[in-house]
Design an enzyme around this catalytic site. Structure first.
Site, mmCIF file in Angstrom:
data_model
loop_
_atom_site.group_PDB
_atom_site.id
_atom_site.type_symbol
_atom_site.label_atom_id
_atom_site.label_comp_id
_atom_site.label_asym_id
_atom_site.label_seq_id
_atom_site.Cartn_x
_atom_site.Cartn_y
_atom_site.Cartn_z
ATOM 1 N N GLY A 53 -6.584 -8.215 47.516
ATOM 2 C CA GLY A 53 -6.512 -9.448 47.747
ATOM 3 C C GLY A 53 -7.498 -10.250 48.690
ATOM 4 N N SER A 54 -7.701 -11.327 48.963
ATOM 5 C CA SER A 54 -8.059 -12.182 50.071
ATOM 6 C C SER A 54 -7.030 -12.152 51.295
ATOM 7 C CB SER A 54 -9.146 -13.665 49.638
ATOM 8 O OG SER A 54 -10.082 -13.287 48.463
ATOM 9 N N GLY A 55 -7.962 -13.126 52.151
ATOM 10 C CA GLY A 55 -7.067 -12.797 53.740
ATOM 11 C C GLY A 55 -6.907 -11.947 54.197
ATOM 12 N N HIS A 56 -7.708 -10.762 53.905
ATOM 13 C CA HIS A 56 -7.762 -9.672 54.595
ATOM 14 C C HIS A 56 -8.207 -9.532 55.917
ATOM 15 C CE1 HIS A 56 -4.051 -8.562 52.631
ATOM 16 N NE2 HIS A 56 -4.817 -8.064 51.826
ATOM 17 N N LYS A 104 -7.108 0.512 47.086
ATOM 18 C CA LYS A 104 -5.404 0.694 47.955
ATOM 19 C C LYS A 104 -4.687 0.613 46.800
ATOM 20 C CE LYS A 104 -5.783 -3.271 50.181
ATOM 21 N NZ LYS A 104 -7.371 -4.227 49.017
ATOM 22 N N HIS A 215 1.096 -7.665 53.018
ATOM 23 C CA HIS A 215 0.995 -8.960 52.261
ATOM 24 C C HIS A 215 2.540 -9.227 53.326
ATOM 25 C CE1 HIS A 215 -1.493 -6.106 49.996
ATOM 26 N NE2 HIS A 215 -2.195 -7.177 49.522
#
Lengths: 329, 329
Positions: A53-56, A104, A215
């Site tokens: 997922g994006s945002g990391h 992951k 998350h």
């Protein structure tokens, strides 16, 4: 929700367009399906592919380049990329030596990467990263979550692949590194996923989440706010209990910001971690402090330790050139 | 106030201890008076020294090393370092070619650096950086504030000094770079200075401060929250009005996070800035995106442009090895 954003639906595509334009010497962007691939692919080298997922950020697209990944597949924020992204990235990045997926440990990621692996026609294998010692099962995970230790796996296996090792050797080394790497984090605030528009969870003004996931998944306990030294002691106790390093084992210590914590606090954390480790006779060989695996603007941090052997040490020091990590080039 | 901190009074010392320990291959820490000095001083090289209040990391201590600064003097958060810090750093860093002070334009900094310069017995000179086009005078400044453009001055003059240029050439080049560099920022939230314990200023849930300073100083206007494209257009219009670049002039574009903004949003901002600049016929030659000059955990960002000439371009590309910026080594 105040964010640098135009329309919520365009957040991911505009962000990754900006990333690819800023680093157009390193990566090429494919829009449909969405992935970034290393510009200077190396014929005959095992292709390393990750995604999530994006945002990391900088994880994972920020680690595409010489000495780390060959491609990365960004999903929507906090959402796994899809099998067709992974397959297309594998096709684009493979130069004949096969593909190693670095995954992951989240149920959605595993399912999608497994589906991609089955459909890929080139030789391929996977390494699962599950370095988060906080909890055994979690919101999106069976078993332990994969968090900031993924950066270390990507760096070390990336270096081995760059040196010409074959697919099985890369997979075996990745699993070796993953086994010797453990992390735990703490959050002081939630992040806000753009599509949701409100914070993922709520914390009181005097509360923190010890063992938080990247998350915002629950950790070990919701606790009253404590001093940096007390937090560090709790994180390191859990990590050291897992890894049980010998006192002479060289340690890589990574202090990772979750996105909303100032660098000055991350360095204070490292100083505290160093004092804790040295007081117990452990040997720090390498240090990395910064925002490497983030949760959007979450205030908080994680600590990761890896117990290094000579091969890991050599691959940590080897040259790397990506958006998020660069030395020797 | 939730921060990684033990005691408020120890925040700066513990943070800088952690920094120096994490980068003990690059810097040596002097505790009293407080400064960090480059480990590998180069005999006969002009010594570059900067300093400022803490909380802007990696600026300045994070830019001590090969190709940038020789020493940095951290003050308390948002507070100028003292003349005795600067003098001691100058004595430690001077290897016979004199000292160049790089000073952000704040009244307290100017006064203290001037006092240090007068008391220093070695040849010395100063470059004042005042790249913030937002406002003419501000809370702590007469004239324009020095903000993220300071990083560009430190990189470029650092490279020139590394190449063996003398004190007057370094000063002249620093002033040349400063003249060709302009910045403007925006904040979505305040930061909280540890010693204060409460936010420096208040913003409503739908408000932003356009033209904010890196200590939370007021900017041009308090406005309702807008889209990323609208914000970028306002910042770039002000910057371009100042620099008036010719269309063929190669631009360095820096998108700088103020500490609490996710990397994904900074890249979205760069994409927006690139579209705005290219639509007007400007030429982007170099790009830097990241948290370089922060305001603790403030949510927000700034954009800096430099109009490059061949010499500036060459010095931007030259090798650098510091905690906060590293390439070619």
């Amino acid at each position: 929700m105040k964010k640098f954003i135009n329309r919520v639906d365009d957040f991911l595509s505009e962000s990754i367009e900006g990333f690819a334009a800023a680093h157009d010497n390193l990566v090429t962007l494919n829009r449909e399906p969405l992935y970034v691939v290393r510009k200077a692919l190396k014929p005959g080298k095992v292709a390393l592919i990750s995604g999530g997922g994006s945002g990391h950020g900088p994880l994972h697209a920020g680690f595409v380049g010489h000495g780390m990944l060959d491609a990365a597949c960004p999903g929507q924020v906090s959402t796994s990329p899809t099998p067709d992204q992974m397959m297309a990235a594998a096709l684009a990045a493979d130069t004949g030596a096969g593909v190693l997926f670095i995954v992951k440990n989240y149920s959605g990621h595993l399912m999608n990467f497994e589906m991609a692996a089955e459909l890929c026609e080139m030789p391929n294998a996977s390494v699962i990263v599950n370095d988060d010692v906080a909890v055994e099962n979690s919101s999106f995970t069976t078993g332990r979550r994969g968090v900031a230790g993924t950066v270390i796996v990507e760096k070390l296996v990336g270096s081995l692949a760059e040196s010409g090792a074959d697919l099985q050797a890369c997979k075996a080394f990745g699993e070796h590194v993953a086994t010797r790497t453990a992390s735990m984090g703490v959050a002081f605030s939630s992040c806000t996923v753009p599509a949701a528009g409100t914070p993922t969870f709520k914390l009181g003004d005097d509360e923190m989440e010890i063992g938080v996931g990247i998350h915002g998944e629950p950790g070990r306990r919701r606790a009253k706010f404590e001093s940096a030294d007390e937090i560090v002691a709790e994180l390191l106790t859990a990590i050291v209990d897992e890894l049980k390093p010998a006192s002479e084992t060289p340690l890589l210590v990574m202090v990772n910001g979750l996105g909303g914590t100032p660098l000055s606090e991350l360095y204070l954390l490292f100083g505290s971690a160093r004092a804790w480790l040295e007081a117990r006779g452990f040997s720090i060989a390498r240090v990395q402090v910064g925002n490497l695996t983030t949760s959007l603007e979450m205030a908080g941090a994680s600590i990761t330790l890896s117990t290094l052997d000579d091969e890991m040490l050599r691959h940590w020091d080897s040259e790397v050139w990506t958006a998020g990590m660069r030395w020797g080039m």
